[in-house]
Scaffold this active site. Structure first.
Site, PDB file in Angstrom:
ATOM      1  N   LYS A   1       0.662  -1.074  -0.046  1.00 27.24           N
ATOM      2  CA  LYS A   1      -0.149  -0.169   0.391  1.00 27.24           C
ATOM      3  C   LYS A   1       0.969   1.407   0.250  1.00 27.24           C
ATOM      4  O   LYS A   1       1.993   1.707   0.703  1.00 27.24           O
ATOM      5  CB  LYS A   1      -0.351  -0.134   1.034  1.00 27.24           C
ATOM      6  CG  LYS A   1      -2.263   0.985   1.991  1.00 27.24           C
ATOM      7  CD  LYS A   1      -2.612   0.989   2.727  1.00 27.24           C
ATOM      8  CE  LYS A   1      -4.331   1.496   2.890  1.00 27.24           C
ATOM      9  NZ  LYS A   1      -5.104   1.532   3.871  1.00 27.24           N
TER      10      LYS A   1
ATOM     11  N   SER B   1      -9.499   0.278   2.757  1.00 31.18           N
ATOM     12  CA  SER B   1      -8.942   1.626   2.138  1.00 31.18           C
ATOM     13  C   SER B   1      -7.613   0.975   0.796  1.00 31.18           C
ATOM     14  O   SER B   1      -7.181   1.516   0.478  1.00 31.18           O
ATOM     15  CB  SER B   1      -7.913   3.032   2.771  1.00 31.18           C
ATOM     16  OG  SER B   1      -7.277   1.581   4.472  1.00 31.18           O
TER      17      SER B   1
ATOM     18  N   SER C   1      -9.806  -1.177   6.773  1.00 27.50           N
ATOM     19  CA  SER C   1      -9.548  -1.375   5.959  1.00 27.50           C
ATOM     20  C   SER C   1      -8.410  -2.202   5.619  1.00 27.50           C
ATOM     21  O   SER C   1      -7.852  -2.021   3.906  1.00 27.50           O
ATOM     22  CB  SER C   1      -7.937   0.009   5.873  1.00 27.50           C
ATOM     23  OG  SER C   1      -8.988   1.297   5.476  1.00 27.50           O
TER      24      SER C   1
END
Lengths: 65, 472
Positions: free
Chosen positions: B81, B156, B180
């Protein structure tokens, strides 16, 4: 605890140094209303001596068992 | 061995490289080939670095030829990420504001994986500043679900979920502040581990909420997550909140049977208003766990709505505090929904904020008392399978918060309690959308969750189903 009104939100945001328009305050009041409502039963009821660090104590007490 | 190395698990590819049955270059090239095919459909990567990745792979192969194995993941290519700092690299955090931000440090989690021998494929898409549960991004576009590209990935850690599911990377780091990691794991059919607050150092990871943020992996199996956690967990001088003490052998835990363990099923909240197919998957999973020898009992948890409300208030304040300067100086550079949610934090007084933090200890103690007789609790990650990108594209509109809260209602209470939770692929809907369930454990008892998850994955093959091109 009651959820803040648009007027209160406007004041708090201004005090925080990030003023918001009236319509933004109204939107925030609507968005956060359920969260305030959910927490209302807890707010104002906590014991005097309770500190945030209690969380770490409970975490490690449980883990140590 | 699969003819396509990218389809192997993390542990399998690491072993194949170590035993010289496969080179790091072959593994890396296989991932790059898949990335080239899938990226136009998924938008999962923020940056793809093929030349650097192949150079690093060649270096790893050369080192291994000389008997120098860097660690247990020597030569394994990964992407994470785009919120984990790597010195000298652009780390966008999914934002316009940090589009050109170059990190001056390397996050502890990434450094520990690099020390284990991993190499970098690039970086993965994410929700702007990790503040969104759907996978939409106002600046870089939505990430698409590999099993159904018109559906969301969840966020996310949207790119992490999408890329791991499509077998573009063997695993990826995500972060979980309100769901997330677990949301993309659920929607994309991969295994995701939200760690206990304090289990993995957050140094060098973009902050959203200092009380709730956790670092964890998304991978293809519980076994792979266990290997990654074992490499990352433990004390860190750069993050005093990372807890010291012995790090369990998580990988060894995954080999243990679950006979004799007790799993709790909530009697309310997590089973209310479920999509029928999610409810069906929950029932089937419970049946499988029973067949594997676990005892399943009902648990009556404290009011989860209070926990959820407290989580929302903590997150709103802490996110607003981190972002205050940019909210003043660059409000126009945020996406509408992210700015809207950041503004929410301005409405909460200091007293209310501290009350939410003060209650966290008693709330965890009450949860521990309610779950004293069980080893883990099983629950859906979300009441629904992945909605479409169109129907969840609510931007900063008046109904946005309600959509967000509906999707994340089952994840936020766990963040407030700081507990570990393992999301595991548990089935598919008739339309082919993955459904994941979460195993919620005791503080710092990730080993038990990984043990249960691995046992479930030995008995099922949901985690092994890879999406296919061409996409519909």
């Amino acid at each position: 605890m009651t959820k803040p009104t648009e007027k209160e939100i406007t004041a708090i945001a201004s005090a925080a140094g990030v003023p918001v328009e009236t319509e933004v305050a109204a939107r925030i009041a609507n968005s956060l209303g359920p969260a305030f409502d959910s927490f209302a039963a807890i707010a104002g009821t906590l014991p005097f001596d309770l500190e945030p660090s209690t969380f770490a104590l409970v975490q490690t007490e449980r883990a140590a068992r | 061995m699969s003819t396509e190395p990218a389809l192997m698990s993390l542990t399998a590819v690491a072993s194949a490289i170590a035993e010289k049955r496969l080179s790091s270059r072959e593994a890396t090239q296989s991932c790059l080939d898949r990335i080239a095919k899938w990226q136009p459909h998924l938008n999962a990567f923020m940056a793809i670095e093929p030349d650097e990745a192949l150079r690093a792979a060649d270096a790893a192969d050369a080192a291994l030829a000389k008997g120098r194995r860097r660690g247990p993941l020597h030569g394994v290519p990964l992407a994470h990420k785009d919120m984990y700092y790597e010195e000298g690299r652009v780390v966008t955090c999914g934002s316009r504001i940090r589009r050109d931000f170059i990190a001056t440090t390397t996050s502890t989690a990434v450094q520990r994986l690099k020390d284990a021998g991993t190499i970098r494929l690039g970086s993965l898409q994410m929700a702007e500043f990790a503040y969104g549960p759907t996978g939409h991004n106002a600046h870089f576009g939505p990430v698409h679900n590999p099993f159904a590209p018109d559906h969301i990935t969840g966020g996310s850690s949207s790119g992490s979920g999408s890329a791991v599911a499509a077998r573009l990377t063997f695993a990826a780091l995500g972060s979980d502040t309100g769901g997330s990691i677990r949301m993309p794991a659920h929607f994309c059919g991969v295994t995701g581990l939200k760690t206990t607050v304090g289990r993995v150092s957050r140094a060098g990871a973009m902050p959203l909420s200092q009380s709730l943020d956790t670092v964890g992996p998304l991978a293809r199996s519980a076994e792979d997550c266990a290997v990654l956690l074992g490499l990352m967990a433990g004390a860190d001088p750069a993050d005093p909140t990372a807890v010291a003490g012995l790090v369990p052998d998580y990988a060894a835990a995954t080999a243990e049977p679950i006979k004799g363990l007790t799993i709790g099923v909530p009697g309310a909240f997590y089973v209310d208003d479920l999509d029928a197919e999610v409810a069906s998957v929950l029932d089937a999973t419970i049946a499988t766990l029973k067949r594997e020898g676990a005892k399943v009992v009902q648990v009556d948890l404290p009011d989860q709505r209070q926990l959820s409300g407290a989580a929302q208030l903590v997150l709103a304040v802490e996110a607003a505090a981190f972002h205050k300067r940019w909210m003043i100086e660059r409000p126009q550079d945020y996406g509408a929904q992210v700015l809207m949610r950041l503004q929410n934090g301005l409405a909460i007084s200091g007293v209310t904020y501290l009350e939410t933090l003060r209650w966290r200890g008693p709330a965890l103690a009450a949860h521990n008392a309610a779950t004293a007789g069980v080893d883990a609790v099983i629950a859906p990650v979300s009441p629904v399978p992945a909605p479409t990108i169109a129907e969840s594209d609510v931007g900063g509109g008046p109904g946005a918060e309600a959509v967000i809260q509906r999707l994340t209602c089952f994840t936020r209470p766990i963040n407030y309690l700081g507990l570990p939770s393992l999301a595991i692929p548990s089935g598919f809907t008739r339309k082919g959308l993955p459904v994941g369930l979460q195993l919620i454990g005791r503080s710092f008892d990730e080993a038990k969750l990984l043990r249960i998850g691995a046992a479930f994955q030995r008995a099922t093959d949901f985690h092994e189903k890879a999406p296919q091109l061409p996409l519909a």
